[in-house]
Design an enzyme around this catalytic site. Structure first.
Site, short mmCIF file in Angstrom:
data_model
loop_
_atom_site.label_atom_id
_atom_site.label_comp_id
_atom_site.label_asym_id
_atom_site.label_seq_id
_atom_site.Cartn_x
_atom_site.Cartn_y
_atom_site.Cartn_z
N SER A 58 1.08 -1.22 0.06
CA SER A 58 0.18 0.34 0.01
C SER A 58 1.04 1.35 -0.33
O SER A 58 -0.25 1.74 -0.32
CB SER A 58 -0.48 0.13 1.22
OG SER A 58 -0.67 0.30 2.76
N ASP B 267 -3.62 8.32 7.22
CA ASP B 267 -4.37 7.49 8.32
C ASP B 267 -3.36 6.56 9.26
O ASP B 267 -2.86 6.86 9.52
CB ASP B 267 -5.36 6.34 7.40
CG ASP B 267 -4.49 5.17 6.86
OD1 ASP B 267 -3.84 5.05 7.11
OD2 ASP B 267 -5.18 4.64 5.88
N HIS C 259 -0.81 5.08 6.71
CA HIS C 259 0.15 5.32 6.21
C HIS C 259 0.59 6.74 6.13
O HIS C 259 -0.30 7.87 6.46
CB HIS C 259 -1.10 5.20 5.28
CG HIS C 259 -1.33 3.49 4.70
ND1 HIS C 259 -2.44 3.25 5.04
CD2 HIS C 259 -0.56 3.41 3.75
CE1 HIS C 259 -2.71 2.05 4.96
NE2 HIS C 259 -1.12 2.25 4.04
#
Ligand SMILES: *[C@@H]1O[C@H](CO)[C@@H](O)[C@H](O)[C@H]1NC(C)=O
Ligand SMILES: *[C@@H]1O[C@H](CO)[C@@H](O)[C@H](O)[C@H]1NC(C)=O
Length: 351
Positions: free
Chosen positions: A32, A325, A328
């Site tokens: 991610s 978040d 991340h």
């Protein structure tokens, strides 16, 4: 046609064009931290193709499946090299081989070096990313011809960022499977061997310029701080940070070994841990005010579906945060990472 006329015809476009990009393409593998939207196209619960993800994308809010408020390091690297400002996801039907000839992303949020990590949230395993890379090369040859396709792959900067999920989503979280099978040191060795095999494989497929990121201070991710708080302890999970340092040292050795073994492979290790630590220790130096909580929602545990527009708590200025978040970084920090990656590339002759 006379050579002079040919030259004159060619001249205006040469003179008028933007400076020639430093590399033909940016090619991305990993999780991610670098997935620009592949998970949107597969049946996994791990996605971010809804607001407020993408809130600060250039040109206006757009939730592309990037886990952040804006762009990711590969996008910023691509732009800095004179290539497009976004690196398209390979599975995104909006893009085709002509786009991918200048940049392509095979990464998948939630994946890891260990096949078992990708299984946890049904995402794309690393071996499958490599299979897509081989398929991409076949499409590139069909489009550009063998010689030009080979030149794109040979000249491209390959950016790899992976490994966090192997520890946080697999080994420590499940505490079954690999946890029962390996000590943490053995698991590190297993992952480093997997990373080595992966790098040797993409090199065999033509990759010459490659960056491989180490782990960040994974015990300091907001989600891990929250888990720690629930256990009655304050701050980062030092155990996880120690694992990251130990794993990183092994990765560094592996990278050195690969460079010695394959002289044509210009491979650089990116020490993300040290940069994260410096950001956490000196937020003011980077214009940051909060390095402990994410901007989205409470910032303590939300990511993916939990980070959504229903929360009234999401911060206004993500640029004051290290994390977007609970897992991340913000675009602000991704910019620092992109910058570091490029600097290392220039220092170590990858570019
Ligand atoms: C992961 O799975 C692929 C495909 O089944 C297999 O080729 C590869 O050997 C596996 N890797 C590991 C480390 O088990
Ligand atoms: C990026 O790196 C350059 C040097 O290569 C430096 O001058 C610049 O300040 C850096 N920018 C950021 C945001 O770190």
């Amino acid at each position: 046609m006379a050579p002079l006329l040919l030259l004159l015809l060619a001249l205006p476009s040469v003179v008028g064009a933007a400076p020639r990009p430093r590399v033909p393409a940016v090619i991305v593998f990993g999780d991610s931290t670098v997935d620009t939207g592949n998970n949107n196209q597969i049946p996994t619960p791990l996605r971010s193709d809804f607001p407020p993800y993408g809130r600060d994308m250039p040109g206006g809010a757009r939730a592309t499946g990037r886990f952040g408020n804006g762009r990711l390091p590969p996008d910023l690297i691509s732009e800095a090299l004179g290539l497009p400002p976004l690196v398209p996801a390979y599975l995104d039907p909006a893009y085709g081989i002509d786009d991918f000839a200048r940049g392509v992303c095979f990464a998948s949020a939630g994946t890891g070096i260990d096949n078992a990590t990708a299984d946890v949230l049904s995402v794309i395993p690393l071996w499958k990313e490599v299979e897509y890379y081989a398929e991409y090369q076949r499409r590139l040859r069909a489009r550009l011809g063998r010689r030009r396709a080979a030149a794109v792959v040979r000249g491209a900067l390959h950016v790899v960022s992976i490994g966090t999920n192997d520890f946080l989503e697999n080994y420590f979280l499940l505490a079954t499977g690999r946890f029962a099978q390996f000590t943490v040191s053995e698991f590190e060795d297993f992952l480093v061997a997997g990373a080595r095999a992966f790098l040797a494989r993409i090199h065999a497929l033509g990759a010459r310029r490659v960056t491989f990121a180490g782990l960040a201070a994974i015990g300091c991710l907001p989600l891990e701080r929250t888990t720690n708080a629930l256990r009655g302890e304050a701050g980062c999970v030092e155990e996880y940070n120690a694992v990251a340092r130990s794993y990183n040292a092994k990765v560094r050795d592996m990278v050195r070994g690969l460079r010695a073994e394959f002289p044509a492979l210009r491979l650089a290790y990116i020490s993300v841990y040290e940069s994260f630590q410096d950001i956490i220790d000196n937020p003011g130096k980077y214009g940051l005010e909060n390095v402990e909580e994410g901007c989205c929602a409470t910032g303590r545990f939300e990511m993916g579906f939990m980070c959504n527009d229903d929360s009234p708590l999401t911060c206004d200025a993500a640029d004051k945060y290290l994390f977007w978040d609970a897992f991340h970084p913000t675009e602000k920090v991704n910019r620092l990472m992109a910058n570091q990656t490029l600097q290392v590339c220039y220092q170590e002759g990858v570019l």
